[in-house]
Design an enzyme around this catalytic site. Structure first.
Site, PDB file in Angstrom:
ATOM      1  N   ASP A  64     -10.580   4.994   3.131  1.00 27.24           N
ATOM      2  CA  ASP A  64     -11.654   5.990   3.146  1.00 27.24           C
ATOM      3  C   ASP A  64     -12.955   5.402   3.675  1.00 27.24           C
ATOM      4  OD1 ASP A  64      -9.829   7.574   1.854  1.00 27.24           O
ATOM      5  OD2 ASP A  64     -11.142   8.085   0.171  1.00 27.24           O
ATOM      6  N   HIS A 205     -10.976   0.938   1.010  1.00 24.76           N
ATOM      7  CA  HIS A 205     -12.086   1.305   1.897  1.00 24.76           C
ATOM      8  C   HIS A 205     -12.219   0.246   2.981  1.00 24.76           C
ATOM      9  CE1 HIS A 205     -12.731   3.501  -1.843  1.00 24.76           C
ATOM     10  NE2 HIS A 205     -13.414   4.380  -1.135  1.00 24.76           N
TER      11      HIS A 205
END
Ligand code: NI
Length: 238
Positions: A64, A205
């Site tokens: 993400d 991430h």
């Protein structure tokens, strides 16, 4: 019976028994081993196939908030390991790293939508929230020629209305090592390796170097444990 005759019969008996044994042995060697060996081979191969099929586990790596500076290095590492992943990108970042977005698509990764400016979709009207998602989808489509179908709404929640009107699949996760907070390669790797199970979706991430390193270590470890890395599409529609 004379001792001589007794001895003669004894010798004859022994010879006959010996010949009989040779005969049996001979037949064993000619017929039995061939059938048994090939039979065993077939059985072993079949067992190995069944075992590897049963032991095959699947897992999806998802990233993400990117792309970021570390994403190209992640793409290099995934390519080396022949791993496909899913990237839930933010529009504002995609604008900064358009080449990285194109590379993701070219190398077979899935590009999902994580809104245009990483807003909390719960803190705004449904119409504004959908505009955030649409705007990002427009950009990704412009860069890759393909409109994303997978949405990961920031902060996990999304209205049913949004899902229906945008006609997208919402993808959450199973394993969350809180890499954005921990920012420690060893700790993130260990956390994922202890939590992960078959068919899980892992959340990381790619904007952190530590997370990129962790992702590659996770791949190296799980590949040794017979895990296959797939995209969220493959996991949802096997
Ligand atoms: Ni996010």
């Amino acid at each position: 019976m004379t001792p001589g005759r007794k001895k003669c019969l004894y010798v004859l008996g022994t010879v006959l028994l010996y010949l009989a044994m040779i005969g049996m042995n001979h037949r064993d060697k000619e017929e039995e081993p061939a059938r048994t060996v090939s039979g065993q081979n077939i059985k072993i191969e079949k067992n190995q196939e069944e075992a590897s099929y049963e032991e095959r586990k699947r897992v999806a790596l998802t990233f993400d908030d990117g792309p970021g500076e570390s994403t190209e290095r992640l793409l290099d590492g995934l390519k080396e390991r022949n791993v496909k992943a899913t990237f839930f990108v933010v529009g504002e970042k995609a604008l900064q790293y358009p080449k990285t977005i194109k590379r993701m698509k070219e190398e077979g990764h899935i590009i999902g939508n994580h809104t245009y400016s990483h807003v909390n979709l719960n803190s705004m009207s449904c119409e504004t929230a959908m505009e955030e998602v649409r705007r990002n989808s427009d950009l990704i489509e412009e860069l890759t020629g393909e409109r994303p179908v997978f949405l990961r709404p920031p902060y996990g929640e999304c209205a049913k209305k949004m899902k229906k009107e945008l006609d997208m699949f919402i993808v959450l996760w199973d394993v969350d090592p809180l890499d954005w907070s921990v920012q420690n390669t060893g700790a993130v790797t260990a956390s994922v390796l202890s939590d992960v199970r078959d068919n899980d979706t892992i959340l990381l991430h790619d904007i952190f170097d530590t997370s990129v390193d962790a992702a590659l270590q996770i791949v190296d470890n799980l590949q040794k444990e017979n895990y296959e890395f797939v995209t969220v599409e493959e996991l949802m529609f096997p």
